[in-house]
Design an enzyme around this catalytic site. Structure first.
Site, PDB file in Angstrom:
ATOM      1  N   CYS A  90      14.617  -5.612  -3.899  1.00 24.56           N
ATOM      2  CA  CYS A  90      15.661  -5.151  -4.407  1.00 24.56           C
ATOM      3  C   CYS A  90      15.086  -4.024  -5.209  1.00 24.56           C
ATOM      4  O   CYS A  90      15.478  -3.818  -6.311  1.00 24.56           O
ATOM      5  CB  CYS A  90      16.291  -6.084  -5.315  1.00 24.56           C
ATOM      6  SG  CYS A  90      16.671  -7.601  -4.621  1.00 24.56           S
ATOM      7  N   ARG A 100       0.743  -1.290   0.006  1.00 30.76           N
ATOM      8  CA  ARG A 100       0.153   0.087  -0.072  1.00 30.76           C
ATOM      9  C   ARG A 100       0.794   1.351   0.009  1.00 30.76           C
ATOM     10  O   ARG A 100       0.486   2.161  -0.765  1.00 30.76           O
ATOM     11  CB  ARG A 100      -0.848  -0.059   1.210  1.00 30.76           C
ATOM     12  CG  ARG A 100      -2.142  -1.211   1.194  1.00 30.76           C
ATOM     13  CD  ARG A 100      -3.018  -0.962   2.188  1.00 30.76           C
ATOM     14  NE  ARG A 100      -4.042   0.059   1.594  1.00 30.76           N
ATOM     15  CZ  ARG A 100      -4.020   1.330   2.024  1.00 30.76           C
ATOM     16  NH1 ARG A 100      -3.365   1.623   3.272  1.00 30.76           N
ATOM     17  NH2 ARG A 100      -4.813   2.156   1.548  1.00 30.76           N
TER      18      ARG A 100
HETATM   19  N1  LLP Z   1     -17.850  -3.096  -2.318  1.00 26.98           N
HETATM   20  C1  LLP Z   1     -17.107  -2.867  -3.576  1.00 26.98           C
HETATM   21  C2  LLP Z   1     -17.663  -2.880  -4.907  1.00 26.98           C
HETATM   22  C3  LLP Z   1     -15.654  -2.542  -3.636  1.00 26.98           C
HETATM   23  O1  LLP Z   1     -15.175  -2.542  -4.652  1.00 26.98           O
HETATM   24  C4  LLP Z   1     -14.854  -2.500  -2.562  1.00 26.98           C
HETATM   25  C5  LLP Z   1     -13.501  -2.154  -2.458  1.00 26.98           C
HETATM   26  C6  LLP Z   1     -15.707  -2.626  -1.132  1.00 26.98           C
HETATM   27  C7  LLP Z   1     -17.101  -2.824  -1.199  1.00 26.98           C
HETATM   28  C8  LLP Z   1     -14.834  -2.445  -0.175  1.00 26.98           C
HETATM   29  O2  LLP Z   1     -14.349  -1.334   0.335  1.00 26.98           O
HETATM   30  P1  LLP Z   1     -13.730  -0.880   1.631  1.00 26.98           P
HETATM   31  O3  LLP Z   1     -14.746  -0.885   2.635  1.00 26.98           O
HETATM   32  O4  LLP Z   1     -12.666  -1.998   1.756  1.00 26.98           O
HETATM   33  O5  LLP Z   1     -13.140   0.368   1.476  1.00 26.98           O
HETATM   34  N2  LLP Z   1      -6.518  -1.975  -2.353  1.00 26.98           N
HETATM   35  C9  LLP Z   1      -6.973  -0.822  -1.953  1.00 26.98           C
HETATM   36  C10 LLP Z   1      -8.508  -0.566  -1.775  1.00 26.98           C
HETATM   37  C11 LLP Z   1      -9.162  -1.195  -3.036  1.00 26.98           C
HETATM   38  C12 LLP Z   1     -10.752  -1.301  -2.824  1.00 26.98           C
HETATM   39  C13 LLP Z   1     -11.478  -1.995  -3.664  1.00 26.98           C
HETATM   40  N3  LLP Z   1     -12.994  -2.112  -3.534  1.00 26.98           N
HETATM   41  C14 LLP Z   1      -6.306  -0.096  -0.574  1.00 26.98           C
HETATM   42  O6  LLP Z   1      -5.585  -1.099  -0.191  1.00 26.98           O
HETATM   43  O7  LLP Z   1      -6.690   0.988  -0.237  1.00 26.98           O
END
Ligand code: LLP
Length: 422
Positions: free
Chosen positions: A351, A320
């Site tokens: 690396c 992240r």
């Molecule tokens: N619903 C849908 C359709 C989504 O695409 C996502 C997250 C969620 C719910 C859940 O969102 P949350 O409550 O976790 O914010 N890898 C990124 C975050 C990507 C989120 C993708 N979709 C990070 O590390 O910040």
């Protein structure tokens, strides 16, 4: 110079005695000795409490967005707490089913679901397919012709709301790969088509505006658009997606589930929607429940420049910071209440120079090689986005509760690294 780590960045059951930080009644330094490092330590009581908070805030129902962190134990935990599971690929559905969670407790997302994935979802009896495109409606028509399926669907619409978060995780704006855009008329056409199709049964409307969103007003704006849009169609359910932000570093403060739930439900009602209001939190359930433990391997002091502290993990267990420039805190589990006088850059063992875990971190100035060092609030999108870059083995995950630790994901071995080679 920084003070001790703010306590609200530690999981609910964290305690400090003579400097030693424990979670779930177990000292972190002992867990590192028993299970090795890097290690993800999840506070099970904290996880369950966040699930309960979410369920209480959304009486219409809550699905846990499993992309944030998924394994068999996690799927079982959220199901035990009365939540459904949001899966976005065949792989996530497979894990939920392997955990014994019924397909009818899963909702199936994704902006590019394949025929095979749709078939798998229908065969598994998923509760809803969250339809994202006209091509997907075409595929559901084909499956209807092939196997006679009639899918219960929700349409993902794009409300045209810009949120203040990293560009890569903002999804509510018109210029997005996700969903049927309201402003261009795509959403209207999608509803008309779904209502006329024998292949699908339109249950509701969904929108997910982005992730790590702190502003309740952004959700309210999105709700005004989607609830207003849904109102004429007499659909049963309106899902406002996930996205509730969490505090990662000192000074940040995130809304609670209670305030998120109350405000979006009020906005839905004000906009004239009378059906079920549901949500899909991921990060806000898991992020603050976990810390990652590392062992310090090298310390390099560059007078007048900075001090680099390298640990035995890095961008492979937490990408992240590299992907989104995300900030984290650091602390020493042996000295959890100590002042953190020394400013450091926490780096990994990969690396490349971009391999940073904490760009600007603070630790007590007696930090030494061999110390166990921790980063808090690493329960979401850490292990789930972990990689084998540089053929590093992915860390183990333990759940701790009332003095007991159970390993829920074992550490990868060197043999695991060649298991797919033919
Ligand atoms: N619903 C849908 C359709 C989504 O695409 C996502 C997250 C969620 C719910 C859940 O969102 P949350 O409550 O976790 O914010 N890898 C990124 C975050 C990507 C989120 C993708 N979709 C990070 O590390 O910040």
């Amino acid at each position: 110079m920084a003070g001790p780590l703010p306590r609200h960045l530690l999981p609910d059951t964290a305690a400090i005695a003579d400097g030693a930080v424990s979670i779930g009644g177990l000292e972190l330094v002992d867990l590192a000795a028993e299970f090795g490092t890097p290690l993800f330590v999840y506070d099970e009581q904290h996880l369950r409490q966040r699930c309960r908070d979410a369920v209480e805030a959304f009486p219409g129902g809550v699905s846990y967005a499993s992309k944030a962190f998924l394994c068999i134990a996690m799927a079982q935990l959220v199901a035990e707490e009365g939540m459904q599971i949001d899966v976005a690929t065949a792989g996530e559905l497979y894990v939920a089913l392997a955990a014994g969670v019924g397909g009818d407790k899963c909702i199936f997302h994704g902006n590019n679901k394949s025929m095979d994935e749709l078939r798998y979802a229908l065969d598994s009896g998923v509760r809803h397919i969250m339809v994202d495109s006209f091509d997907e409606l075409d595929r559901l028509d084909m499956l209807h012709a092939e196997i006679g399926s009639v899918a219960d669907i929700m349409l993902r619409i794009t409300p045209g709301v810009e949120v203040h978060t990293h560009e890569f995780i903002a999804t509510g704006q018109d210029d997005s790969k996700f969903g049927f855009t309201v402003s261009t008329g795509l959403a209207l056409r999608a509803v008309e088509r779904a209502l006329a199709s024998p292949a699908v049964n339109l249950v509701g409307i969904h929108a997910h505006i982005g992730s790590q969103v702190f502003s309740i007003e952004s959700f309210q704006k999105a709700v005004e658009v989607i609830a207003g849009f849904a109102a004429p169609y007499d659909v049963d359910e309106l899902s406002i997606g996930g996205g509730l932000g969490v505090a990662y570093v000192e000074g940040e403060e995130a809304p609670t589930f209670a305030s998120w739930g109350a405000s979006v439900q009020r906005a839905c009602r004000d906009a004239g929607f009378a059906g079920r209001i549901t949500a899909e939190p991921g990060r806000s359930i898991v992020a603050a429940s976990a810390v990652t433990l590392y062992e310090v391997g090298t310390i390099k002091t560059l007078e007048g420049i900075r001090t680099y502290v390298a640990v035995d993990g890095g961008m492979s267990d937490n990408p992240r910071p590299v992907l989104y420039g995300s900030g984290y805190e650091t602390f020493l589990p042996r000295s959890g209440d100590a002042e953190r006088e020394l400013d450091i850059r926490l780096v990994g063992k990969h690396c490349e120079s971009g391999d940073m875990l904490v760009r600007e971190g603070w630790v007590p100035d007696d930090l030494a090689v061999g110390d166990i060092l921790a980063t808090p609030v690493t329960g979401a999108y850490g292990h789930s986005m972990a990689s084998n870059y540089n053929k590093v083995t992915r860390p183990a995950v333990v759940f701790v509760r009332e003095g007991e630790a159970r390993q829920v994901i074992r550490r990868e071995t060197l043999e695991d690294l060649i298991r797919l080679d033919t």
